[in-house]
Write an enzyme that holds these catalytic residues in place. Structure first.
Site, PDB file in Angstrom:
ATOM      1  N   SER A 133      16.698 -41.017  -7.005  1.00  0.00           N
ATOM      2  CA  SER A 133      17.330 -41.218  -8.222  1.00  0.00           C
ATOM      3  C   SER A 133      18.617 -40.456  -7.472  1.00  0.00           C
ATOM      4  CB  SER A 133      16.730 -40.915  -9.220  1.00  0.00           C
ATOM      5  OG  SER A 133      17.281 -40.668 -10.378  1.00  0.00           O
ATOM      6  N   TYR A 157      11.944 -34.168 -14.111  1.00  0.00           N
ATOM      7  CA  TYR A 157      12.014 -35.111 -13.233  1.00  0.00           C
ATOM      8  C   TYR A 157      12.350 -34.358 -12.264  1.00  0.00           C
ATOM      9  CZ  TYR A 157      13.078 -39.969 -12.924  1.00  0.00           C
ATOM     10  OH  TYR A 157      13.778 -41.001 -11.749  1.00  0.00           O
ATOM     11  N   LYS A 161      12.340 -35.514  -7.891  1.00  0.00           N
ATOM     12  CA  LYS A 161      13.008 -35.886  -7.212  1.00  0.00           C
ATOM     13  C   LYS A 161      13.917 -35.180  -5.888  1.00  0.00           C
ATOM     14  CE  LYS A 161      11.676 -40.392  -9.047  1.00  0.00           C
ATOM     15  NZ  LYS A 161      10.663 -41.260  -7.991  1.00  0.00           N
TER      16      LYS A 161
END
Ligand code: UDP
Length: 348
Positions: A133, A157, A161
């Site tokens: 992302s 979150y 990544k």
């Protein structure tokens, strides 16, 4: 017939293949001549998506319904199936929830990746496309964002990544024959042109487009715009919205590139290179729906940055891929999906 542009025909395991981006990618993989196996635990996807996918592809899909953290089931899958490459979409993705439940996020996103990559290593599967992302560019990046910028994150979150990217880079150092693609998505929106598959968030949507869709269909009263006092042309933040079909095509192109590149790890932005404001997105959606939609400007959302958009030059040059769909295409397709499926996928 396989499209020659996509090169070698492969048997591809798609983790999270029932999800929003996964499902659209499955269709394009099959259209490009690949075989697909899906593994999905259906934690954030309805099983009814599979029937919709089968109608679109006109064939049967092999679906394995289990959690990748189940090492025994994952091992059995790799032991019994020929797999040439993996596209790893599976993972939790709600920023707000990740702040409230950090351990669950690290446990799920990292844990599933450990089990998956270990099984790949044991079975000699060394091609991996990972769903990363643009959040890995952190809070202080300039725009347009380039792949060689430093990485960081502002929530659990995002850290999952960043961490998984690092873990995969370390795997590639230890095993230089691996070919790994880190795909950094900007803001995926839109839906398949059929209107039968699309984004179906559980609970109240966090992201802009799904929220507008639910206002338009009457499930939510009005859009709340989180701040109009940013240093941008109309005061609302700029994001690089990309049609999910363009995003899916980027994965097919990346998979093909992994068969010819000498680099163990390749990082590619998937974006259009254009920043669109919240107001511009709302007005594009109003054009698609054919009426004005209610909104209210409220305070800023914690953690939001003023501008995030890609420099997609590397993906354009190295993958021969460019996002072609416009903001209006994205809104028309998202609205077709939402108006045909006001409550998302049926339960059965
Ligand atoms: N946004 C908004 N209202 C909403 C959801 C989002 O005004 O209900 C804004 C948000 O502040 C941001 C943009 O829309 O400027 C995109 O938000 P989204 O969560 O979709 O993507 P992200 O900020 O994670 O890139």
């Amino acid at each position: 017939m396989p499209d020659a542009a996509y090169g070698v025909r492969m048997r591809v395991l798609v983790s999270g293949g029932a999800g929003f981006i996964g499902s659209h990618t499955v269709i394009q993989l099959i259209a490009a001549g690949h075989d697909v196996l899906i593994v999905d635990n259906f934690a954030n996807a309805k099983p009814t998506v599979i029937g919709r996918l089968e109608s679109i592809i006109g064939g049967h899909l092999q679906v394995h319904a289990f959690d990748l953290r189940d090492a025994d089931q994952t091992e059995r899958l790799f032991a019994h199936e020929r797999i040439d490459a993996v596209i790893h979409f599976a993972g939790h993705k709600a920023v707000g929830q990740s702040i409230k439940q950090p351990l669950a996020y690290y446990e799920n996103n990292l844990g599933s990746t450990f089990v998956l990559v270990a099984a790949m290593a044991r079975h000699g599967v060394s091609k991996l496309v990972f769903s990363s992302s643009a959040t890995v560019y952190g809070a202080n990046a300039t725009v347009p964002m380039k792949e060689d910028f430093p990485t960081s994150a502002t929530n659990p979150y995002g850290w999952t990544k960043v961490m998984i990217e690092q873990i995969l880079c370390d795997v590639a150092v230890a095993q230089p024959s691996w070919r790994i693609a880190l795909m950094r998505y900007f803001n995926p929106v839109g839906a398949h042109a059929s209107g039968t598959i699309g984004e179906d968030p559980s609970g109240v949507p966090n992201n802009l487009l799904p929220y507008i869709c639910q206002v338009a269909v009457g499930r939510l009263e009005k859009l709340r715009i989180f701040g109009d006092d940013y240093d941008t042309p109309d005061g609302t933040p700029l994001r690089d919205y990309i049609h999910v079909e363009d995003l899916a095509a980027g994965h097919v192109a990346a998979l093909a590139r992994l068969t010819s590149t000498d680099r163990a790890v390749s990082t590619w932005n998937l974006g259009t290179g254009t920043g669109t404001s919240v107001f511009n997105m709302l007005h594009a959606f109003e054009r698609a729906v054919g009426r004005e939609l209610p909104y209210e400007v409220v305070g800023r959302r914690t953690g939001d940055i003023a501008a995030s958009y890609a420099d997609p030059g590397r993906a354009n040059a190295e993958l021969g891929w460019t996002a072609t769909r416009t903001i209006d295409d994205m809104c028309v397709d998202a609205w077709r999906w939402q108006s045909q499926n006001p409550n998302g996928y049926p339960d059965a």
